[in-house]
Design a protein around this motif. Structure first.
Motif, PDB file in Angstrom:
ATOM      1  N   TYR A 125       0.859  -1.183   0.000  1.00 46.49           N
ATOM      2  CA  TYR A 125       0.000   0.000   0.000  1.00 46.49           C
ATOM      3  C   TYR A 125       0.896   1.234   0.000  1.00 46.49           C
ATOM      4  N   GLY A 126       0.319   2.391  -0.295  1.00 54.53           N
ATOM      5  CA  GLY A 126       1.095   3.621  -0.381  1.00 54.53           C
ATOM      6  C   GLY A 126       0.753   4.594   0.732  1.00 54.53           C
ATOM      7  N   VAL A 127       1.636   5.576   0.912  1.00 54.21           N
ATOM      8  CA  VAL A 127       1.419   6.634   1.912  1.00 54.21           C
ATOM      9  C   VAL A 127       1.780   7.960   1.269  1.00 54.21           C
ATOM     10  N   ILE A 128       0.868   8.928   1.330  1.00 57.16           N
ATOM     11  CA  ILE A 128       1.131  10.290   0.868  1.00 57.16           C
ATOM     12  C   ILE A 128       0.949  11.235   2.048  1.00 57.16           C
ATOM     13  N   ASN A 129       2.026  11.908   2.431  1.00 60.04           N
ATOM     14  CA  ASN A 129       1.997  12.819   3.591  1.00 60.04           C
ATOM     15  C   ASN A 129       1.297  12.180   4.791  1.00 60.04           C
ATOM     16  N   ASP A 130       1.705  10.956   5.123  1.00 61.23           N
ATOM     17  CA  ASP A 130       1.200  10.188   6.271  1.00 61.23           C
ATOM     18  C   ASP A 130      -0.215   9.666   6.094  1.00 61.23           C
ATOM     19  N   LEU A 131      -0.798   9.788   4.902  1.00 61.54           N
ATOM     20  CA  LEU A 131      -2.150   9.293   4.647  1.00 61.54           C
ATOM     21  C   LEU A 131      -2.061   8.030   3.789  1.00 61.54           C
ATOM     22  N   PRO A 173      -2.107  23.989 -15.838  1.00 62.04           N
ATOM     23  CA  PRO A 173      -1.045  23.103 -15.344  1.00 62.04           C
ATOM     24  C   PRO A 173      -0.097  23.834 -14.395  1.00 62.04           C
ATOM     25  N   GLU A 174       0.548  23.059 -13.519  1.00 63.63           N
ATOM     26  CA  GLU A 174       1.503  23.614 -12.569  1.00 63.63           C
ATOM     27  C   GLU A 174       2.891  23.040 -12.842  1.00 63.63           C
ATOM     28  N   THR A 175       3.908  23.670 -12.232  1.00 67.64           N
ATOM     29  CA  THR A 175       5.277  23.176 -12.327  1.00 67.64           C
ATOM     30  C   THR A 175       5.645  22.468 -11.032  1.00 67.64           C
ATOM     31  N   TYR A 176       6.203  21.276 -11.161  1.00 64.17           N
ATOM     32  CA  TYR A 176       6.556  20.449 -10.010  1.00 64.17           C
ATOM     33  C   TYR A 176       8.020  20.045 -10.105  1.00 64.17           C
ATOM     34  N   GLU A 177       8.684  19.984  -8.955  1.00 62.54           N
ATOM     35  CA  GLU A 177       9.998  19.357  -8.870  1.00 62.54           C
ATOM     36  C   GLU A 177       9.810  17.988  -8.240  1.00 62.54           C
ATOM     37  N   VAL A 178      10.190  16.951  -8.954  1.00 61.75           N
ATOM     38  CA  VAL A 178       9.979  15.576  -8.501  1.00 61.75           C
ATOM     39  C   VAL A 178      11.338  14.926  -8.277  1.00 61.75           C
ATOM     40  N   GLU A 179      11.559  14.437  -7.058  1.00 59.36           N
ATOM     41  CA  GLU A 179      12.832  13.811  -6.705  1.00 59.36           C
ATOM     42  C   GLU A 179      12.594  12.357  -6.309  1.00 59.36           C
ATOM     43  N   ASP A 180      13.349  11.453  -6.944  1.00 57.97           N
ATOM     44  CA  ASP A 180      13.305  10.043  -6.563  1.00 57.97           C
ATOM     45  C   ASP A 180      14.724   9.566  -6.280  1.00 57.97           C
ATOM     46  N   GLU A 181      14.931   8.248  -6.270  1.00 60.29           N
ATOM     47  CA  GLU A 181      16.238   7.696  -5.933  1.00 60.29           C
ATOM     48  C   GLU A 181      17.314   8.098  -6.943  1.00 60.29           C
ATOM     49  N   ARG A 255       9.935   5.605  -3.436  1.00 65.13           N
ATOM     50  CA  ARG A 255       9.509   6.828  -2.758  1.00 65.13           C
ATOM     51  C   ARG A 255       9.869   8.032  -3.609  1.00 65.13           C
ATOM     52  N   ILE A 256       9.086   9.094  -3.500  1.00 59.69           N
ATOM     53  CA  ILE A 256       9.394  10.344  -4.190  1.00 59.69           C
ATOM     54  C   ILE A 256       9.073  11.521  -3.270  1.00 59.69           C
ATOM     55  N   HIS A 257       9.719  12.626  -3.551  1.00 60.24           N
ATOM     56  CA  HIS A 257       9.399  13.906  -2.891  1.00 60.24           C
ATOM     57  C   HIS A 257       9.020  14.897  -3.990  1.00 60.24           C
ATOM     58  N   ILE A 258       7.916  15.584  -3.791  1.00 58.28           N
ATOM     59  CA  ILE A 258       7.417  16.544  -4.788  1.00 58.28           C
ATOM     60  C   ILE A 258       7.324  17.916  -4.133  1.00 58.28           C
ATOM     61  N   ARG A 259       7.827  18.916  -4.848  1.00 61.99           N
ATOM     62  CA  ARG A 259       7.707  20.306  -4.379  1.00 61.99           C
ATOM     63  C   ARG A 259       6.993  21.116  -5.449  1.00 61.99           C
ATOM     64  N   ARG A 260       6.012  21.888  -5.028  1.00 57.92           N
ATOM     65  CA  ARG A 260       5.280  22.770  -5.940  1.00 57.92           C
ATOM     66  C   ARG A 260       5.311  24.185  -5.384  1.00 57.92           C
ATOM     67  N   SER A 261       4.935  25.153  -6.205  1.00 63.81           N
ATOM     68  CA  SER A 261       5.127  26.557  -5.813  1.00 63.81           C
ATOM     69  C   SER A 261       4.079  27.041  -4.821  1.00 63.81           C
ATOM     70  N   THR A 262       2.889  26.459  -4.852  1.00 61.05           N
ATOM     71  CA  THR A 262       1.820  26.925  -3.961  1.00 61.05           C
ATOM     72  C   THR A 262       1.127  25.726  -3.312  1.00 61.05           C
ATOM     73  N   PRO A 263       0.548  25.903  -2.122  1.00 67.39           N
ATOM     74  CA  PRO A 263      -0.244  24.842  -1.510  1.00 67.39           C
ATOM     75  C   PRO A 263      -1.469  24.532  -2.366  1.00 67.39           C
ATOM     76  N   GLY A 264      -2.062  23.386  -2.129  1.00 68.35           N
ATOM     77  CA  GLY A 264      -3.248  23.015  -2.899  1.00 68.35           C
ATOM     78  C   GLY A 264      -3.766  21.656  -2.488  1.00 68.35           C
ATOM     79  N   ASP A 280       5.357  14.066   0.208  1.00 70.90           N
ATOM     80  CA  ASP A 280       6.146  12.837   0.219  1.00 70.90           C
ATOM     81  C   ASP A 280       5.234  11.649  -0.034  1.00 70.90           C
ATOM     82  N   VAL A 281       5.675  10.751  -0.905  1.00 72.04           N
ATOM     83  CA  VAL A 281       4.911   9.545  -1.227  1.00 72.04           C
ATOM     84  C   VAL A 281       5.862   8.353  -1.176  1.00 72.04           C
ATOM     85  N   HIS A 282       5.427   7.270  -0.529  1.00 68.93           N
ATOM     86  CA  HIS A 282       6.251   6.062  -0.529  1.00 68.93           C
ATOM     87  C   HIS A 282       5.361   4.826  -0.465  1.00 68.93           C
ATOM     88  N   ILE A 283       5.962   3.682  -0.755  1.00 70.55           N
ATOM     89  CA  ILE A 283       5.268   2.400  -0.739  1.00 70.55           C
ATOM     90  C   ILE A 283       5.671   1.607   0.513  1.00 70.55           C
TER      91      ILE A 283
END
Length: 345
Positions: A125-131, A173-181, A255-264, A280-283
Motif C-alpha cells: 500500500y502507499g502513503v502520501i503525507n502520512d495518509l 497546469p503547474e510546475t513540479y519538482e519531482v525527486e526520486d532515488e 519513494r518520491i518527494h514533490i515540491r510545488r510553488s503553492t499549496p493546494g 512525500d509519497v512512498h510504498i
C-alpha cells in the motif's frame, strides 16, 4: 473441526447509489456459516468505520469486510495495515477502484462468494503525507476534480463527468519538482499520479501495468495538452494504453518527494485534502492482507459509459473550438445534452 474465523462486515449505508437495507439479509443467506462467525455493523458517522476496524484488530478478528465505496474501503483498510486482520471488500460505490483491480465482482452476492473461498494474500500500500492509500494518490487536475466532486454533495459517475466537463478546459497546469532515488527533475504537468493499483475506478486505467505486489509505485506525469489531444488521452485511459500516449511520462519508484510553488489539493483514493507545497509519497511493501479472488477474472458486467461520455464531449469540441475562447455557450449546451444522455443510461 477447524475453528471458525471471526468476520465483521462494516456497512456504510450512505456510500454509492444503492440502498444497503438488504445487505444484512444477503450476508446471512450467502456467507458460509461453517467457516465464519459473523457480525454486521452499520456506520453512523464519518470515521466510524476506521474506529470499528481498529477495534477489530485489537480483538483478533480474522477478516473485516468493507461494504461501501472507495472511501469506505480506504477508511477500513488504513486501520488494518501491518496487522493479522485481512481486508474483505463488497464494492458498493461509484468507482470501486481497488475491487476492480483485484477482480472482485461488483455483484454483492458474487463478492460474498469470494469471501467464502477465503484466499488471503499480502499486498503493498502507499502513503502520501502520512495518509495511506491503496489504489492511487495524486495532485493537479485529478485532486482538483476530487475536491469538486466532494463539494458537489452527490455521488456517482455522472457527477464526476459533470465536473470534468465544467472544469477541464479551464484548469491551468503547474510546475513540479519531482525527486526520486535517481535525482530531481522539473515537470510542467496537468497532473501527477502515484499508483499502487492500476485504476482510479470505473475502469479508468491511469497505470495499466501497476502491480500491488512489486514493492514500487508507478508515477504518472501527464503533460499539458490541448482540447484536441483530449479524445485520445481519454480513449487510452479506458483502453489500458495510456502509457503509450506521447503526453504521458511514467517511471517506477519506492519513494518520491514533490515540491510545488503553492499549496493546494492532493487526493488519496479519491478523497481530497488541502496540503502544503511539499509532498512525500512512498510504498509500504506487503503491508496489508486482503481477501482476493481465486479465479481473478475481471468483472465486466457494467457498461463503460464514461468512455462514451468523454468521447462524445471531446469530439464535439472540434465543432465549437471558436466558442471555447468566448466562454463556451455551445459547450454548455453539449454538457446538458450529454448529461441528459447519461441520466437515461
Amino acid at each position: 473441526m477447524e475453528n471458525k474465523k471471526k468476520i465483521v462486515f462494516i456497512v456504510n449505508p450512505i456510500s454509492g447509489s444503492h440502498s444497503k437495507e438488504e445487505m444484512p439479509q444477503l450476508i446471512a443467506d450467502t456467507l458460509d456459516t461453517s467457516k465464519f462467525d459473523s457480525q454486521v455493523i452499520m456506520t453512523e458517522y464519518a470515521g466510524h468505520a476506521a474506529e470499528i476496524a481498529r477495534q477489530c484488530t485489537k480483538d483478533g478478528t480474522d477478516i473485516v469486510v468493507a461494504v461501501g465505496g472507495d472511501g469506505t474501503v480506504n477508511e477500513v483498510a488504513r486501520s488494518l495495515v501491518h496487522s493479522e486482520t485481512a481486508l474483505g471488500i463488497i464494492p458498493c460505490g461509484s468507482g470501486n477502484g481497488l475491487a476492480r483491480h483485484l477482480c472482485i465482482p461488483l455483484d454483492p452476492k458474487k463478492a460474498l462468494n469470494i469471501i467464502n473461498h477465503c484466499k488471503i494474500e499480502a499486498f503493498d500500500y502507499g502513503v502520501i503525507n502520512d495518509l495511506p492509500f491503496f489504489c492511487t494518490c495524486g495532485m493537479g487536475f485529478d485532486a482538483f476534480i476530487s475536491l469538486k466532486f466532494a463539494e458537489a454533495g452527490k455521488r456517482g459517475p455522472i457527477t464526476y463527468v459533470e465536473n470534468v466537463l465544467k472544469e477541464g478546459l479551464k484548469y491551468k497546469p503547474e510546475t513540479y519538482e519531482v525527486e526520486d532515488e535517481t535525482g530531481a527533475r522539473r515537470y510542467k504537468a496537468f497532473l501527477i499520479a502515484c499508483a499502487n493499483a492500476s485504476q482510479y475506478g470505473n475502469n479508468a486505467y491511469i497505470a495499466p501495468h501497476a502491480s500491488m505486489m512489486d514493492g514500487v509505485m508507478d508515477v504518472i506525469i501527464m503533460e499539458p495538452f490541448t482540447a484536441f489531444d483530449a479524445p485520445q488521452i481519454s480513449i487510452d485511459m479506458f483502453n489500458k494504453t495510456l502509457d503509450k500516449n506521447s503526453k504521458i511520462k511514467t517511471f517506477k519508484a519506492k519513494r518520491i518527494h514533490i515540491r510545488r510553488s503553492t499549496p493546494g489539493a492532493i487526493h488519496y483514493d479519491g478523497d481530497p485534502i488541502m496540503t502544503g507545497t511539499d509532498i512525500d509519497v512512498h510504498i509500504e511493501p506487503m503491508g496489508i492482507k486482503i481477501v482476493t479472488n481465486p479465479d481473478a477474472i475481471e468483472d465486466q458486467s457494467q457498461p463503460n459509459f464514461l468512455l462514451n461520455a468523454f468521447s462524445d464531449f471531446f469530439n464535439n469540441i472540434n465543432n465549437v473550438r471558436e466558442d471555447i475562447e468566448k466562454g463556451g455557450r455551445k459547450i454548455q449546451a453539449i454538457n446538458k445534452v450529454l448529461l441528459r444522455k447519461l441520466t437515461r443510461n
